[in-house]
Scaffold this motif. Sequence first.
Motif, short mmCIF file in Angstrom:
data_model
loop_
_atom_site.label_atom_id
_atom_site.label_comp_id
_atom_site.label_asym_id
_atom_site.label_seq_id
_atom_site.Cartn_x
_atom_site.Cartn_y
_atom_site.Cartn_z
N GLU A 5 13.63 24.87 -28.80
CA GLU A 5 13.50 23.69 -29.47
C GLU A 5 13.96 22.53 -29.03
N GLN A 7 14.49 18.54 -29.44
CA GLN A 7 14.40 17.65 -30.71
C GLN A 7 14.83 16.18 -30.24
N SER A 8 13.81 15.29 -30.40
CA SER A 8 14.08 13.82 -30.38
C SER A 8 14.80 13.29 -29.20
N GLU A 21 12.31 9.86 -27.85
CA GLU A 21 12.18 10.80 -28.97
C GLU A 21 11.29 11.76 -29.11
N SER A 23 10.00 15.58 -29.07
CA SER A 23 10.23 16.97 -29.56
C SER A 23 9.30 17.80 -29.17
N ALA A 25 8.33 22.45 -29.08
CA ALA A 25 8.81 23.81 -29.35
C ALA A 25 8.04 24.82 -28.69
N GLY A 58 19.38 13.21 -28.67
CA GLY A 58 18.41 14.57 -29.09
C GLY A 58 19.19 15.67 -28.84
#
Length: 233
Positions: A5, A7-8, A21, A23, A25, A58
């Motif tokens: 994962e 994130q950002s 930014e 992201s 998964a 992030g």
Amino acid sequence: MSMLEVQSIDVFYGASRALSEVSIAAEVGKVTCILGRNGVGKTSLIRAIAGLQPIAAGSIAFDGQQIAKLSTAQRARAGIALVPQGREIFATLTVEENLKTGYACLPRATRNIPDEIFELFPVLKSMLSRRGGDLSGGQQQQLAIARALVMRPKLLLLDEPTEGIQPSIIKDIERVIELLRSRGEMAIVLVEQYFEFARRLADNFVILNRGRISMADNREALYGEDVRKHLTV
Ligand SMILES: Nc1ncnc2c1ncn2[C@@H]1O[C@H](COP(=O)(O)OP(=O)(O)OP(=O)(O)O)[C@@H](O)[C@H]1O
Ligand SMILES: [Mg+2]
């Protein structure tokens, strides 16, 4: 919970921003594709996940653990393997020696080349004592994937594995990725500019545009109009 994962995250080269930014998964038993034109930040993203490029903001979680502060070697031991763009085979080392560099990060007792490597890539078995530099581009790509697999990763990162490879070997590589997915033991992240190849393999995807995610969806959306628009910006 996903195996990976991101994130950002932001990534910079000096003052110049390569990712903003972002992201993404990735799940076990799935292929997640990163699409986008030249220079949009695909390699920067995959190198940030592998720990070859620091992030300025992030977070990156892998197998439930925050890893952004871990070194590349620590991430490799945790189960993250990278097949780099351009393959980066050691030209003066033999095929066997190249494969052994793949497990250098593992504890001594687990340093071996599993037989299944040669089931996936039969051509390598007959070439163990040849120098990496003497292999064709396609054979080098197969060797690069095999080298990543000898460390038995939980996350396999592939950066443009079809780049400059002849069609018959692209098919072989496609079959290997399908097989690895079907076993359900690892998450696979595939950077691709060969759209049809990505479409055949992707379970879900993101499109990068100038360092930002411009679209994220699952495989059905790869047959829609939106994708073409985002890829031709
Ligand atoms: N080491 C570096 N130093 C400075 N700028 C870099 C460096 N590596 C990449 N860049 C820049 O960062 C941006 C993203 O590059 P990146 O290699 O991540 O893109 P990419 O999507 O993988 O491109 P390609 O499809 O050509 O492989 C580009 O503008 C590139 O020029
Ligand atoms: Mg790249």
